[in-house]
Design an enzyme around this catalytic site. Sequence first.
Site: not given
Length: 581
Positions: A43-44, A83, A144, A350
């Site tokens: 993530d990120d 995301c 998410h 992502d």
Amino acid sequence: MLLAVMAFGRKMRPFLLLLPLLLLSRTRSHNPKRPNFVLLMADDLGIGDPGCYGNKTLRTPHIDRLAADGVKLTQHLVASPLCTPSRAAFMTGRYPVRSGMASRSRVGVFLFSASSGGLPPSEVTFAKLLRDQGYATALIGKWHLGTHCRHNDDFCHHPSRHGFEHFYGIPVTNMRDCKPGAGSVFTGGIQLLVYLPLKLLGVLLLLLAALRHLGLAAVPTGVFAALLLLAAGLLALQFCFLRYYRPLNCFLMRGTELSQQPFSYLNLTQRLTREATNFLHRNAQSPFLLVLSYLQVHTALYASAEFSGKSQHGEYGDAVEEMDWSVGQVLRTLDELGLASSTFVYFSSDHGAHLEERSPENKPQGGSNGVYKGGKGMNWEGGIRVPGLVRWLGVIPAGAELGEPTSNMDLFPTVAKLAGALLPQDRVIDGRDLMPLLQGQTQCSDHEFLFHYCNSYLNAVRWHPQNNTSIWKAFFFTPKFTPEGANGCFQTHVCFCHGHFVTQHDPPLLFDLSVDPRERKPLTPDTEPRFWEILRTIRQEVDRHTETLQEVPNQLSFWNMIWKPWMQMCCGLSCQCDREK
Ligand SMILES: *[C@@H]1O[C@H](CO)[C@@H](O)[C@H](O)[C@H]1NC(C)=O
Ligand SMILES: *[C@@H]1O[C@H](CO)[C@@H](O)[C@H](O)[C@H]1NC(C)=O
Ligand SMILES: *[C@@H]1O[C@H](CO)[C@@H](O)[C@H](O)[C@H]1NC(C)=O
Ligand SMILES: *[C@@H]1O[C@H](CO)[C@@H](O)[C@H](O)[C@H]1NC(C)=O
């Protein structure tokens, strides 16, 4: 198809005899057995973070091992720099606008567990296809993509509705507000959401009071009381929400049950990793699909005692190195179970690193996007060009590098085909099978054009003509950086996609990424003789693409995004529990 072959065969019997042989030799070049799949999603994480992409100071030996044993993609692009839409595209192989997972307003991701939007049940994920092919399927970590549609027990957007038999993780995302002391970003946004209706109520009250005072309308006192009550209710709601943000939105689930509310960061990566390796042990005999979707390295940053303070890059570096450890545990388990060469492993992020992230003490807390401009929330290369590693020992070459454009939407058709599933025929699939490129059967990406959306707005188009090294990228608008000259939108924490937050470009800003990967020098008709011709081709392709879009319900509308008390999941009245033991 068969008929055609038979008709053809009448004239060419020798060829018909050869056909089975040809088919055989084609399947042989693939692994004859259907592989297992381990898809790892950070993530990120920025493309400048892993060692194998050139970082010399962050230690990511296990991620680097995937690069050494497999193919490293150097132009791997996500379908969206945020995301929720990026993950929707990854799961379905389709641009997020096709599933309604692209916002038309500022906020492009889900913020609450109790909101009604999500990946529509009519969408087909690769997990659904694989489950139907007899695969054991698991999603561990972040989802998410929504939970419920109407009630807190319908689970219409839940991973279990999208083909994942096993789910252990968080339905929304890791946020600063989930960790005491880590600061707050989204609660600020929630306050704004409440202020607008409050302001409207205030104006309405004043107006009614004036009308009554002037004798223009006989407004009964009850109306004033009701409006005041409504305002008080809104304020109380906001207060409760801010106070209970953590338990209401930051919880861990096992299947459709709450497992820890709010979730604890203590050994969280260890717990997710153990869940993943247990799944591998349990399913070593059957084909399986494991999607391990890390909570790291989104803020709130965290790492266990073993990793805290160990990296050269503060809390962010600690989080990356802990995630790398986890990748190592998964690879080691595959080795131990003798599954290393029968498992297709993918690692990616992502979208790009979030450059505007700052700690409460105002220290930078986002990752690195290497040489690329911009980051999360933008379609500059830094926002969409992500790490992409694919390993399948013995089937795809080890240590190879591939610079052709590929997309995170490509995993959908690639995985489906390898598992023997047919692609859905009733919808457009934007992803392309990666195997011909990975195995060197073709040198050209099937993505001659890629469309870069910012929420639901077409932001830029990439054109990589066949048999040509040029990679044209035309921007129809670009985000206005704040403060001016910065490499991001520091005043709003993330760049927005429309209105006065962007600068429109007519003619579009055109770059050739093959010579200008940092997007520094826009081309002009003087510097590029084919300037107008290139833009004309791009516009034609945009028209063709736009014609394939259909009107679909907007999953990220205001109504679908807001918190709905009746959809909240709670264990008990207190919304607190810990069933992790
Ligand atoms: C967290 O992990 C460490 C190291 O593996 C271990 O010593 C500790 O007991 C764990 N704590 C909990 C609460 O599980
Ligand atoms: C390595 O990663 C860290 C953390 O994101 C970053 O600060 C640093 O600039 C990166 N180094 C390179 C060479 O990109
Ligand atoms: C690209 O080159 C390959 C081989 O060099 C050729 O087979 C193919 O037809 C070419 N494609 C185009 C669009 O020119
Ligand atoms: C690639 O495109 C450029 C500009 O559009 C053109 O000048 C060049 O001849 C092309 N190269 C090939 C090999 O087709």
